[in-house]
Design an enzyme around this catalytic site. Structure first.
Site, short mmCIF file in Angstrom:
data_model
loop_
_atom_site.label_atom_id
_atom_site.label_comp_id
_atom_site.label_asym_id
_atom_site.label_seq_id
_atom_site.Cartn_x
_atom_site.Cartn_y
_atom_site.Cartn_z
N SER A 82 15.77 20.90 -16.58
CA SER A 82 14.43 21.48 -16.47
C SER A 82 14.79 22.67 -17.43
CB SER A 82 13.66 21.96 -15.02
OG SER A 82 13.17 22.59 -15.27
N LYS B 192 16.83 20.71 -11.53
CA LYS B 192 15.93 19.51 -11.20
C LYS B 192 17.33 18.73 -12.21
CE LYS B 192 12.65 18.68 -10.81
NZ LYS B 192 11.18 19.21 -11.43
N GLU C 227 9.66 7.65 -17.31
CA GLU C 227 8.32 8.56 -16.92
C GLU C 227 7.91 7.94 -18.90
OE1 GLU C 227 8.34 12.11 -14.41
OE2 GLU C 227 9.36 12.76 -16.68
N HIS D 37 1.12 -1.13 -0.09
CA HIS D 37 -0.14 0.21 -0.10
C HIS D 37 0.90 1.24 0.08
CE1 HIS D 37 -3.88 -2.33 1.05
NE2 HIS D 37 -2.68 -3.35 1.64
#
Ligand code: ARG
Length: 455
Positions: free
Chosen positions: A265, A271, A278, A144
């Site tokens: 970024s 970043k 992804e 979970h």
């Protein structure tokens, strides 16, 4: 919209060019062997098939859209060069059996490529698991998405290894149904010419023929099956990607992705984004879509051939290309990630504490309640356990205490690594056998063609 433009399939099926040349060579060798065509005509046909192939390899073959597809382009080339007599090359063959034969030839090649890529991924995972197991990298395991029990990164890696080897086995199993030869089925009902289908199948490196001529031209379940295997594979890959994404956040801090495999970024200088993982996660949707695409094409499609079937190749090739790119890049990224030891919530040993209480003759449910009460209430565990007994129960100790087969224990992981190494060898052997069979067919075809050309 000009009709020819709408109905043409060249943009997709030019990828079948080499398979189609091989197809024509094998078919005409068979026609010759069975006395259906003459040697001197066969010689002309082979001469111009070779020429077309060479031109294609040199990027000099001009494909004409108005000729609809790759099959018509090649046939026209041979007829234009070799004359009308070469028109026998299509005896006892239809584009219906021709196109699905080519598709099976390319599909098996792409299936083997995918297995090869999955093998590389599995080897990279195994190598990392072996290193991590030696370094005893302990981190939290989750249920979970809540810290659940301490675990080993090597055990986590091996779980993915096993999923990807199942993906390999699924493709290998499907391969048996892919590698069957439809050629000689003609339009769908067979032919009055005395052909030898088994001989053509042998020249093309197939394991056997797909017997019923109607089934042979009409079925595309092999496309649906391999696309479903690829979709399942992507579901596994997307889960790994998702874990890489979240585990590499500063909140989790379990994984460090090497800078080369992250992107920056345009505005935030600090970043380092896990874009590769992804994108793999994101591309999975399209691969599911490709499966639904072919299933919907096939739904209620009457036998035998219908032009709808031309649409089978777009999802097929697209999924193979995307999946292979995803596996290759994930393998590279994985070789460049670092799994990190992590300080865990102190409650993560709760289950092991309950297990420990059972050694004091306390039934498990009661032990569970005692530990729960000690965490959330004001029960003192020292009522049941000595201070040292509690303090010795570190995450390392919890892991060391595990004895069950397949558990997250370094010795058990070591045994599994050894076993999985053996499994890799077995897959490699089967892969080599499949590739050899194709190569042998190709060699045999080329030898026979050369023999005729040089006589
Ligand atoms: N381009 C077609 C395809 O990919 C080839 C078969 C055409 N057959 C036919 N009967 N029109 O399916």
């Amino acid at each position: 919209m000009p009709i020819e433009k709408f109905t043409q399939s060249l943009n997709t099926d030019k990828r079948l060019f080499k398979a189609d040349i091989w197809n024509s060579k094998a078919h005409n060798l068979m026609l010759l062997k069975c006395g259906i065509i003459e040697r001197k005509t066969a010689k002309q046909i082979f001469k111009y098939l070779n020429e077309a192939e060479k031109k294609f390899n040199d990027d000099k073959f001009e494909l004409d859209e108005t000729l609809e597809d790759v099959h018509m382009n090649i046939e026209k080339y041979v007829l234009e060069k070799g004359g009308e007599a070469c028109g026998v090359m299509h005896t006892a063959r239809s584009r219906n059996d021709q196109v699905v034969t080519d598709t099976r030839i390319l599909t098996r090649e792409l299936a083997n490529k995918t297995i090869g890529n999955l093998l590389n991924l599995c080897k990279a995972i195994l190598k990392k698991a072996e290193e991590d197991n030696k370094n005893n990298i302990i981190f939290p395991g989750y249920t979970h998405m809540q810290q659940a029990m301490p675990t080993l990164s090597s055990h986590w890696l091996l779980a993915y290894f096993d999923a990807f080897t199942r993906d390999i086995k699924r493709i290998e199993d499907c391969y048996k149904r892919i590698n069957l030869c439809p050629l000689g089925s003609a339009a769908f009902a067979g032919t009055s010419f005395p052909i030898d289908r088994k001989y053509t199948a042998k020249l093309l490196g197939f394991d056997d023929i797909i017997e019923n001529s109607l089934d042979a031209v009409a079925s595309r379940d092999f496309v649906a099956e391999i696309l479903s295997d690829l979709a399942i594979l992507m579901s596994n890959l997307s889960r790994l990607s998702e874990e890489i994404v979240i585990f590499s956040t500063s909140e989790f801090g379990l994984i460090e992705i090497s800078e080369k495999y992250t992107t920056g970024s345009s505005i935030m200088p600090q970043k380092r984004n896990p874009d590769i993982a992804e994108l793999v996660r994101g591309k999975t949707g399209k691969m599911y879509g490709n499966l639904i695409n072919i299933l919907t094409i096939l739904k209620a499609l009457p036998y035998s051939y219908n032009r709808d079937m031309q649409e089978d190749k777009t999802p097929l090739f697209d999924s193979f290309d995307e999946v292979n790119a995803c596996i290759e890049i994930t393998t590279e990224m994985l070789q460049n990630i670092k799994l990190k030891k992590k300080k865990m919530n102190k409650e993560i040993i709760a289950t092991d504490l309950a297990n420990l209480l059972t050694t004091k003759k306390i039934p498990f449910r009661k032990a569970y309640n005692i530990v729960k009460e000690s965490i959330y209430g004001n029960l003192d565990l020292k009522k049941y356990l000595k201070k040292e007994e509690i303090s010795i129960l570190t995450p390392e100790k919890c892991i060391a205490l595990r004895k069950s087969r397949g558990s997250a224990n370094p010795k058990e992981v070591e045994r599994m690594i050894k076993d999985r190494k053996q499994k890799i060898k077995e897959i490699e052997k089967r892969q080599a056998k499949r590739i050899k069979k194709i190569e042998n067919g190709k060699k045999l075809t080329e030898e026979k063609v050369l023999n005729i050309l040089s006589s």
